[in-house]
Design a protein around this motif. Structure first.
Motif, PDB file in Angstrom:
ATOM      1  N   GLN A  58       1.040  -1.263   0.020  1.00 27.47           N
ATOM      2  CA  GLN A  58      -0.050  -0.098  -0.007  1.00 27.47           C
ATOM      3  C   GLN A  58       0.885   1.440   0.044  1.00 27.47           C
ATOM      4  O   GLN A  58       0.622   2.146  -0.612  1.00 27.47           O
ATOM      5  N   SER A  87      -5.311   2.182   1.154  1.00 31.02           N
ATOM      6  CA  SER A  87      -6.357   1.575   1.495  1.00 31.02           C
ATOM      7  C   SER A  87      -6.090   0.280   2.310  1.00 31.02           C
ATOM      8  O   SER A  87      -4.943   0.362   2.860  1.00 31.02           O
ATOM      9  N   ASN A 139     -15.111   6.908   6.605  1.00 35.21           N
ATOM     10  CA  ASN A 139     -15.911   5.731   6.306  1.00 35.21           C
ATOM     11  C   ASN A 139     -17.041   5.405   7.207  1.00 35.21           C
ATOM     12  O   ASN A 139     -16.929   5.676   8.455  1.00 35.21           O
TER      13      ASN A 139
END
Length: 139
Positions: A58, A87, A139
């Motif tokens: 990542q 992510s 989120n």
């Protein structure tokens, strides 16, 4: 821009070195220390090795995008699109195993250092997003 480029370059080099170290550890060191794992891998060990790999891939992907911005290959806005952001936060920011004494010290070291690297790059990403005028979607 020069000091920011230096920060990204040092972080890129650090990440690449850690990727090589993790590969060498998993390929050469771990099988010699724990030969029985070679034929019957420990599920916990495998999961945590994948966590290290996830963090490092990542981070490297994000840093390569930032390098592409520096070289004018893509725009900062394109690099900051949601699909190009770090992510895997749920996996990468999990620290439960970092103090698990049943894991080998070498793996725990990689877990610790990859976690702190991921955190640091996450903060860099927030700075870049702020500079581009974007905010991380909650989120």
């Amino acid at each position: 821009m020069g000091s920011q480029t230096a920060i990204f370059t040092r972080t890129y080099d650090e990440t690449l070195d850690m990727i090589v170290e993790a590969r060498n550890y998993m390929t050469h060191v771990e099988p010699r220390i724990f030969p029985k794992r070679r034929s019957n891998p420990d599920l916990r060990f495998s999961c945590e090795a994948l966590r290290v790999t996830s963090r490092l891939t990542q981070v490297m992907a994000w840093l390569m995008l930032q390098r592409a911005v520096v070289y004018g290959e893509i725009s900062p806005e394109e690099a900051c699109r949601e699909c190009n952001r770090l992510s895997g936060r749920e996996v990468c920011l999990d620290t439960d195993s970092m103090t698990d004494d049943s894991l080998p010290a070498g793996l725990r070291s990689l877990l610790d250092r990859s976690y702190h690297l991921y955190q640091r790059v996450s903060r860099l990403e927030e700075m870049v997003l702020g500079r581009v005028g974007l905010a991380r979607a909650v989120n």
